[in-house]
Design a protein around this motif. Structure first.
Motif, mmCIF file in Angstrom:
data_model
loop_
_atom_site.group_PDB
_atom_site.id
_atom_site.type_symbol
_atom_site.label_atom_id
_atom_site.label_comp_id
_atom_site.label_asym_id
_atom_site.label_seq_id
_atom_site.Cartn_x
_atom_site.Cartn_y
_atom_site.Cartn_z
ATOM 1 N N ALA A 292 27.080 -3.816 -0.501
ATOM 2 C CA ALA A 292 28.074 -2.799 -0.143
ATOM 3 C C ALA A 292 28.311 -2.859 1.357
ATOM 4 O O ALA A 292 27.377 -2.702 2.144
ATOM 5 N N ILE A 293 29.554 -3.110 1.767
ATOM 6 C CA ILE A 293 29.825 -3.303 3.192
ATOM 7 C C ILE A 293 30.733 -2.247 3.807
ATOM 8 O O ILE A 293 30.772 -2.091 5.026
ATOM 9 N N ASP A 294 31.467 -1.472 2.978
ATOM 10 C CA ASP A 294 32.349 -0.461 3.560
ATOM 11 C C ASP A 294 32.889 0.457 2.468
ATOM 12 O O ASP A 294 32.811 0.156 1.273
ATOM 13 N N ILE A 295 33.414 1.597 2.888
ATOM 14 C CA ILE A 295 34.232 2.453 2.030
ATOM 15 C C ILE A 295 35.570 2.561 2.741
ATOM 16 O O ILE A 295 35.637 3.015 3.884
ATOM 17 N N ASN A 296 36.643 2.095 2.089
ATOM 18 C CA ASN A 296 37.924 2.011 2.789
ATOM 19 C C ASN A 296 38.696 3.331 2.741
ATOM 20 O O ASN A 296 38.236 4.323 2.188
ATOM 21 N N GLY A 299 39.093 5.254 -0.366
ATOM 22 C CA GLY A 299 37.882 5.736 -1.001
ATOM 23 C C GLY A 299 37.209 4.709 -1.885
ATOM 24 O O GLY A 299 36.241 5.030 -2.592
ATOM 25 N N GLU A 300 37.682 3.476 -1.835
ATOM 26 C CA GLU A 300 37.095 2.409 -2.648
ATOM 27 C C GLU A 300 35.877 1.817 -1.946
ATOM 28 O O GLU A 300 35.822 1.752 -0.713
ATOM 29 N N LEU A 301 34.906 1.402 -2.731
ATOM 30 C CA LEU A 301 33.733 0.733 -2.189
ATOM 31 C C LEU A 301 34.052 -0.755 -2.003
ATOM 32 O O LEU A 301 34.458 -1.436 -2.946
ATOM 33 N N VAL A 302 33.904 -1.231 -0.800
ATOM 34 C CA VAL A 302 34.158 -2.635 -0.491
ATOM 35 C C VAL A 302 32.836 -3.389 -0.580
ATOM 36 O O VAL A 302 31.841 -3.000 0.047
ATOM 37 N N VAL A 303 32.821 -4.453 -1.375
ATOM 38 C CA VAL A 303 31.582 -5.196 -1.608
ATOM 39 C C VAL A 303 31.774 -6.685 -1.318
ATOM 40 O O VAL A 303 32.884 -7.215 -1.375
ATOM 41 N N LYS A 304 30.673 -7.312 -1.021
ATOM 42 C CA LYS A 304 30.664 -8.764 -0.801
ATOM 43 C C LYS A 304 29.730 -9.386 -1.829
ATOM 44 O O LYS A 304 28.539 -9.060 -1.891
#
Length: 325
Positions: A292-296, A299-304
């Motif tokens: 998990a790298i960010d919440i944009n 409100g979406e969870l940004v993942v790698k």
């Protein structure tokens, strides 16, 4: 009527108020006053009765009625209309059943015991009598329906702030859980009723384990669930905590409706339980590892993912679990 009697007793500066005075003020018989006083005593209010002096309030029960919450409220509309129950199957279910009959927003459904509480994905939520907070808010924002998922994070931010207000540190597990010391203490369930692009209403359910003891949790969940009391080692006044949640929620909700989601978003990011951690994403029974790298801003969870690709995870689409090494 009982609320009016409690108001009179609370405003008496700890002095006795005669039955005759209460009777004249409320326009009912002294016999009716006596009946309501007895009902209040049965509800847990400690009321001293002395012949020729009247009544004096010496103690209030830990119940989540408007009468016990309002003195802590600073809101204009959130929680200003509370429908209180001793027990209820589900506050969300009841809120949805009456939402169309109500005018305005901010109505709260609160129960002392929830008999059939629900979490995300249909999971059951254990709701012991008078030890937790089981409530739902009815909202009617003028928003695009694609914005509704953000309301969950607004609620999570409000709960996180309220916990901090009572000296308890917590983390937000995207998108709808509040965590203390790696265990779940609160869950949030947001449901919507809409027509194409028009929101009829939103119901935000909030369930919190507040004063639960260790033996209130079964062996199946004791390693993943906890209460504020267990973790803080102190008894929590539930009415004050409910008011703090409402107070914080109204501020964050107003910002959100005014297109200022960043206020709640920053709280969720700053207090995130998942950001910069390895997680398992569970969708349709399949488990995928990612970071998990960010919440944009949506409100979406940004993942790698492990292959280096970046993706966005939508609230309600998946379950997220911290990856155990």
């Amino acid at each position: 009527m009982k609320d009016k009697i409690i108001d009179l007793l609370k405003n008496s500066n700890n002095e006795f108020v005669s039955g005759e005075e209460i009777s004249k003020h409320l326009g009912v018989t002294r016999a009716a006053i006596w009946k309501h006083i007895n009902a209040l005593k049965e509800s847990g209010y400690k009321i001293e009765s002395v012949s020729k002096k009247g009544y004096r309030l010496i103690g209030c029960p830990d119940i989540l009625t408007y009468e016990e919450i309002k003195e802590h409220l600073t809101t204009k509309f959130i929680g200003r209309n509370i429908i209180h129950f001793d027990n209820l199957d589900s506050t969300n279910t009841y809120a949805k059943s009456i939402a169309d009959t109500l005018v305005g927003e901010g109505h709260a459904i609160i129960t002392e015991k929830q008999l059939n509480g629900r979490g995300r994905l249909g999971r059951q939520w254990i709701s012991q009598n008078s030890k937790g907070i089981w409530m739902s808010l009815i909202l009617r924002p003028e928003l695009d329906i694609f914005e509704v998922s953000k309301v969950t994070q607004v609620a999570a931010a409000a709960v996180n702030m309220a916990f901090r207000d009572i000296g308890v540190e917590s983390k937000i597990k995207w998108p709808n859980d509040i965590i203390i010391n790696d265990k779940k203490v609160c869950g949030i369930l947001t449901e919507m009723n809409s027509e194409i692009n028009i929101i009829n209403y939103i119901v935000v359910g909030i369930g919190i384990n507040v004063n639960n003891d260790l033996d209130d949790f079964s062996s199946e969940i004791s390693d993943i669930a906890t209460s504020i009391k267990i973790e803080s080692k102190k008894y929590i006044k539930r009415n004050e905590l409910v008011a703090k949640i409402f107070n914080n929620f109204e501020i964050l909700y107003n910002d959100f409706v005014d297109k200022k989601f960043s206020t709640a978003l920053n709280i969720c990011k700053d207090n995130s339980y998942v950001l910069n951690k390895d997680i398992n994403i569970i969708k349709n029974g399949e488990v995928t590892s990612a970071k998990a790298i960010d919440i944009n801003e949506r409100g979406e969870l940004v993942v790698k993912y492990e292959n280096g690709s970046i993706d966005k995870v939508l609230s309600g689409e998946v379950s997220v679990r911290i990856k155990k090494n």
